[in-house]
Motif scaffolding. Structure first.
Motif, PDB file in Angstrom:
ATOM      1  N   ARG A 166      12.353   3.968  12.853  1.00  0.00           N
ATOM      2  CA  ARG A 166      11.514   4.254  11.675  1.00  0.00           C
ATOM      3  C   ARG A 166      11.142   5.730  11.683  1.00  0.00           C
ATOM      4  NH1 ARG A 166       6.800   2.847  12.264  1.00  0.00           N
ATOM      5  NH2 ARG A 166       6.783   1.479  14.056  1.00  0.00           N
ATOM      6  N   VAL A 167      11.403   6.430  10.606  1.00  0.00           N
ATOM      7  CA  VAL A 167      10.970   7.820  10.480  1.00  0.00           C
ATOM      8  C   VAL A 167       9.835   7.841   9.454  1.00  0.00           C
ATOM      9  CG1 VAL A 167      11.624  10.156   9.836  1.00  0.00           C
ATOM     10  CG2 VAL A 167      13.259   8.694  11.024  1.00  0.00           C
ATOM     11  N   PRO A 168       8.592   8.099   9.899  1.00  0.00           N
ATOM     12  CA  PRO A 168       7.475   7.982   8.960  1.00  0.00           C
ATOM     13  C   PRO A 168       7.386   9.173   8.020  1.00  0.00           C
ATOM     14  CG  PRO A 168       6.676   8.684  11.108  1.00  0.00           C
ATOM     15  CD  PRO A 168       8.166   8.482  11.245  1.00  0.00           C
TER      16      PRO A 168
ATOM     17  N   ARG B 259       0.857  -1.169   0.000  1.00  0.00           N
ATOM     18  CA  ARG B 259       0.000   0.000   0.000  1.00  0.00           C
ATOM     19  C   ARG B 259       0.887   1.210   0.000  1.00  0.00           C
ATOM     20  NH1 ARG B 259      -5.370  -0.698   1.233  1.00  0.00           N
ATOM     21  NH2 ARG B 259      -6.227   1.364   1.504  1.00  0.00           N
TER      22      ARG B 259
ATOM     23  N   TYR C 184       7.785   5.107   4.125  1.00  0.00           N
ATOM     24  CA  TYR C 184       6.363   5.389   4.109  1.00  0.00           C
ATOM     25  C   TYR C 184       5.744   4.884   5.412  1.00  0.00           C
ATOM     26  CZ  TYR C 184       1.458   4.997   2.934  1.00  0.00           C
ATOM     27  OH  TYR C 184       0.097   5.099   2.959  1.00  0.00           O
ATOM     28  N   GLY C 185       4.963   5.743   6.070  1.00  0.00           N
ATOM     29  CA  GLY C 185       4.494   5.404   7.408  1.00  0.00           C
ATOM     30  C   GLY C 185       3.015   5.090   7.509  1.00  0.00           C
ATOM     31  N   GLY C 186       2.357   4.758   6.390  1.00  0.00           N
ATOM     32  CA  GLY C 186       0.911   4.550   6.447  1.00  0.00           C
ATOM     33  C   GLY C 186       0.487   3.098   6.364  1.00  0.00           C
ATOM     34  N   ASP C 187       1.437   2.182   6.471  1.00  0.00           N
ATOM     35  CA  ASP C 187       1.084   0.775   6.339  1.00  0.00           C
ATOM     36  C   ASP C 187       1.444   0.021   7.609  1.00  0.00           C
ATOM     37  OD1 ASP C 187       0.206  -1.567   5.070  1.00  0.00           O
ATOM     38  OD2 ASP C 187       2.280  -2.099   4.653  1.00  0.00           O
ATOM     39  N   ALA C 188       0.410  -0.317   8.364  1.00  0.00           N
ATOM     40  CA  ALA C 188       0.621  -0.949   9.662  1.00  0.00           C
ATOM     41  C   ALA C 188       1.384  -2.262   9.527  1.00  0.00           C
ATOM     42  CB  ALA C 188      -0.725  -1.184  10.352  1.00  0.00           C
TER      43      ALA C 188
ATOM     44  N   ASP D 282       5.075  -1.567   9.125  1.00  0.00           N
ATOM     45  CA  ASP D 282       5.606  -1.076  10.407  1.00  0.00           C
ATOM     46  C   ASP D 282       5.823  -2.238  11.367  1.00  0.00           C
ATOM     47  OD1 ASP D 282       5.391   1.425   9.417  1.00  0.00           O
ATOM     48  OD2 ASP D 282       3.816   2.115  10.764  1.00  0.00           O
ATOM     49  N   GLU D 283       4.825  -3.127  11.425  1.00  0.00           N
ATOM     50  CA  GLU D 283       4.927  -4.239  12.367  1.00  0.00           C
ATOM     51  C   GLU D 283       6.043  -5.203  11.964  1.00  0.00           C
ATOM     52  OE1 GLU D 283       0.918  -5.738  12.594  1.00  0.00           O
ATOM     53  OE2 GLU D 283       0.297  -3.976  13.747  1.00  0.00           O
TER      54      GLU D 283
ATOM     55  N   TRP E 269      14.053   6.252   6.882  1.00  0.00           N
ATOM     56  CA  TRP E 269      12.897   7.033   6.439  1.00  0.00           C
ATOM     57  C   TRP E 269      12.075   6.164   5.509  1.00  0.00           C
ATOM     58  CZ3 TRP E 269      12.877  12.915   6.551  1.00  0.00           C
ATOM     59  CH2 TRP E 269      13.746  13.392   7.532  1.00  0.00           C
TER      60      TRP E 269
ATOM     61  N   GLN F 204       0.713   4.548  -2.366  1.00  0.00           N
ATOM     62  CA  GLN F 204       0.426   5.832  -1.741  1.00  0.00           C
ATOM     63  C   GLN F 204       1.450   6.854  -2.180  1.00  0.00           C
ATOM     64  OE1 GLN F 204      -1.931   7.084   0.318  1.00  0.00           O
ATOM     65  NE2 GLN F 204      -2.913   5.246  -0.416  1.00  0.00           N
TER      66      GLN F 204
ATOM     67  N   SER G 286       4.897  10.563   4.504  1.00  0.00           N
ATOM     68  CA  SER G 286       3.699  10.215   3.755  1.00  0.00           C
ATOM     69  C   SER G 286       4.018  10.099   2.269  1.00  0.00           C
ATOM     70  CB  SER G 286       2.589  11.234   3.991  1.00  0.00           C
ATOM     71  OG  SER G 286       3.052  12.527   3.725  1.00  0.00           O
TER      72      SER G 286
END
Lengths: 397, 256
Positions: A87-89, A2, A60-64, A67-68, A58, A6, A91
């Protein structure tokens, strides 16, 4: 991914941003500085240099799910080597690139705040041309021996040679989805899709380029039908049978996902091969959704990580990039219950047990195609924009 | 229509306009499965909160954002105070010119200021530091606080101060007993505005502090991509804002 779509949704804007920044850079006369190659050193030297470093990744920080994966698998593995991962999110990937460009403009040639970037094709190419990335490191990572660098889908990022400036970590494959309670056998070729749309008017659509997923759909049509003119003629023919009679297009993939979830259209699509499972997990799609391919094989590309030439913790970043290619981490990543993205490792280069584990983990999910078929490569990065413009002229209007 | 009935209508409209979106946010934050055409989620759960707070990143971002917003607001109020006093008493084209210059950061598109700030803050070693973020926020927050503070120093307040002085009250007592009580309401409103502007800064936070992500930077990627997580983070985002509002409204009431 995703994430990828994005970030690419804003690609034209991003490109303009990078182009302006890079242009300004050249005008400022700092463009000549050549990026550092890491001095020739052994891997054990890299490891000892990396110990105690905190790698600012750095991404993309919109995908859980991503991240997990980083928190549950990458961080603990890095901690064992004395490396902390932060992690540096962002967009949009271009935000990380902008930062590297700003540092270059400010004359900061070392000690940069960005150590590692989850990069995409367009941004990689722009940065490569501007000499922003560390050179000749990716092929020296110990785990890169498991990667088949002769494979064009790995060796070239949107047809631009990777040249050791970025290291692969996830495969991406373009997959379609349908709901098995609504459709019994989805189309398997683009002519079949057109016939299907004529038989079911208003039940298909795709996001308007420059949305990343929509643009990839259009590129795929063009490749499968043998040329820009043929592809656009096909899409013109398809248009009247689309959702809202083709008078409207979803402006983003999120909108198409929503239409599909609402059963207003019958098909969804994504450059993330495991998007159905991830959406089922988020409660967006019912568990009766199933994947399918159009054209006999999935459009494929690869996700990479790159290291800016001025990174403060380049050694730590190399250690993390190497971990991302670790067979154990790749096997976890290929697990549909974790990320389910195709592995970038070549099973024939792995020890037999590791290869078997990788195959086993990625098989058997109802949400993943049994096979991705004969891969379809991406068109060169430079062709995106002309194709999107041609689509706007010929199809959208 | 009686005044009371008008009041009731205004109240009802306000509830629909402000409370309804908030309610949707709360429901969305707890929605585990929410598919069309259901009016309410088919399944409730805590996934949004688990993802939002599981890694601790959001918690850290909240603390950082709070520190920066409180410091920025305090500094802005202290700096704007004498400036507002002076401006309240000046007139004519010079006053307009000074106001224009001070409001410039509000008139220039934030994107343009951000890009310029980024390069200089990196040069000065201020990027990704709390101090750097406070200074960057200050460029935006200060004009707001100043503009709100100017009317606090009305001729009446100045007269009261003069009277206190002529009665022999010292500067500290004058400030505590005369100036603050009579300007408190406006100061509270200015501080509230300053806090909220800093708290929700996206552009300048990204430009100079991308590596020390404030809460809006953590929230934005989830908007669109994962509405449940975005809603959970938005609730966290709302709490300090509402607290500040409550505090300020108490401040204004007491002063009046």
């Amino acid at each position: 991914m995703r994430g990828r779509r994005q970030r690419r949704a804003a690609a034209p804007l991003a490109l303009v941003g990078v182009a302006v920044a890079v242009g300004a850079l050249l005008l400022a006369g700092c463009g000549g500085a050549s990026p550092a190659s890491p001095p020739a050193r052994s891997w054990s030297q890299v490891l000892s240099e990396a110990r105690g470093q905190t790698v600012e990744w750095w991404m993309y920080g919109g995908d859980a799910a991503t991240d997990e994966f980083v928190d549950d698998y990458v961080k603990p593995a890095a901690a064992k080597l004395g490396v902390t991962v932060d992690r540096v999110p962002v967009s949009d990937t271009v935000e990380a690139v902008d930062r590297v460009v700003a540092e270059r403009k400010a004359g900061k040639s070392s000690g940069g705040a960005v150590d590692l970037i989850w990069i995409n094709g367009e941004n990689f190419v722009e940065g490569k041309e501007a000499g922003l990335w560390l050179k000749d490191w990716a092929r020296s990572l110990p785990n890169s021996r498991y990667v088949d660098w002769t494979e064009p889908v790995i060796n070239r990022d949107f047809q631009v040679p990777v040249a050791g400036q970025e290291s692969p970590w996830q495969g991406a494959a373009f997959v379609f989805g349908y709901n098995s309670t609504a459709v019994s056998s989805p189309p398997t070729s683009f002519p079949e899709l057109l016939a299907w749309a004529k038989a079911h008017p208003g039940r298909f659509t795709y996001p308007a380029p420059p949305d990343f997923t929509g643009a990839a759909f259009v590129r795929q049509v063009i490749q499968r039908l043998g040329g820009v003119r043929q592809g656009l003629r096909y899409l013109e023919a398809l248009k009247p049978y689309q959702w809202e009679g083709g008078s409207q297009f979803p402006t983003s993939i999120d909108e198409l996902d929503q239409l599909f979830a609402n059963e207003q259209v019958d098909f969804d699509m994504s450059y993330n091969a495991n998007f159905l499972e991830l959406s089922v997990r988020k409660g967006e799609f019912p568990s009766t959704v199933r994947p399918f391919l159009i054209g006999g094989g999935a459009l494929q590309n690869t996700s990479y990580v790159t290291i800016p030439a001025n990174a403060a913790h380049a050694a730590g970043a190399e250690v993390v990039a190497n971990l991302l290619l670790d067979p154990r981490l790749q096997t976890a990543m290929a697990d549909p219950g974790v990320l389910g993205t195709p592995s970038v490792l070549d099973p024939s280069r792995l020890p037999p047990a590791a290869a078997a584990a990788l195959r086993k983990r990625s098989a058997g999910s109802p949400f993943l195609p049994a096979s991705l078929g004969e891969p379809l490569g991406e068109l060169p990065a430079g062709r995106d924009v002309p194709i999107e413009e041609a689509w706007t002229r010929a199809v959208l209007r | 229509m009686t005044e009371r009935r008008i009041g009731r209508w205004v109240g009802a409209t306000a509830i629909v306009l402000f409370a309804a979106p908030l309610a949707v946010l709360v429901v969305q934050a707890f929605a585990e499965v929410w598919r069309y055409p259901a009016l309410l989620p088919q399944q409730l759960g805590l996934r949004g909160f688990r993802v939002a707070f599981g890694s601790g990143d959001a918690g850290r971002a909240t603390v950082d954002s709070l520190e920066v917003a409180v410091t920025t607001t305090a500094l802005a109020t202290v700096i704007a105070w004498p400036a507002a006093r002076a401006l309240a008493r000046s007139h004519g084209p010079r006053r307009t010119a000074v106001l224009m210059v001070l409001a410039l950061p509000l008139l220039v598109p934030p994107f343009a200021t951000g890009t310029g700030l980024a390069e200089w803050f990196i040069r000065l070693g201020l990027a990704d530091t709390r101090l750097g973020l406070v200074l960057a926020h200050l460029t935006v927050v200060l004009p707001y606080v100043l503009l709100v503070l100017i009317p606090a120093f009305s001729p009446r307040v100045i007269e009261l101060e003069e009277m206190a002085r002529s009665l022999g009250t010292g500067p500290v007592r004058r400030l505590l007993l005369v100036t603050l009580p009579s300007t408190g309401a406006v100061v509270a409103a200015a501080a509230l505005l300053g806090f909220l502007v800093s708290w929700s800064q996206y552009g300048s936070s990204l430009a100079v502090g991308g590596g020390l992500p404030m809460l809006p930077l953590t929230l934005l990627p989830f908007v669109g991509a994962d509405p449940t997580v975005a809603a959970a983070l938005s609730l966290l985002f709302l709490v300090p804002a509402i607290l500040a509002l409550a505090l300020a409204s108490r401040g204004t009431r007491e002063a009046l």
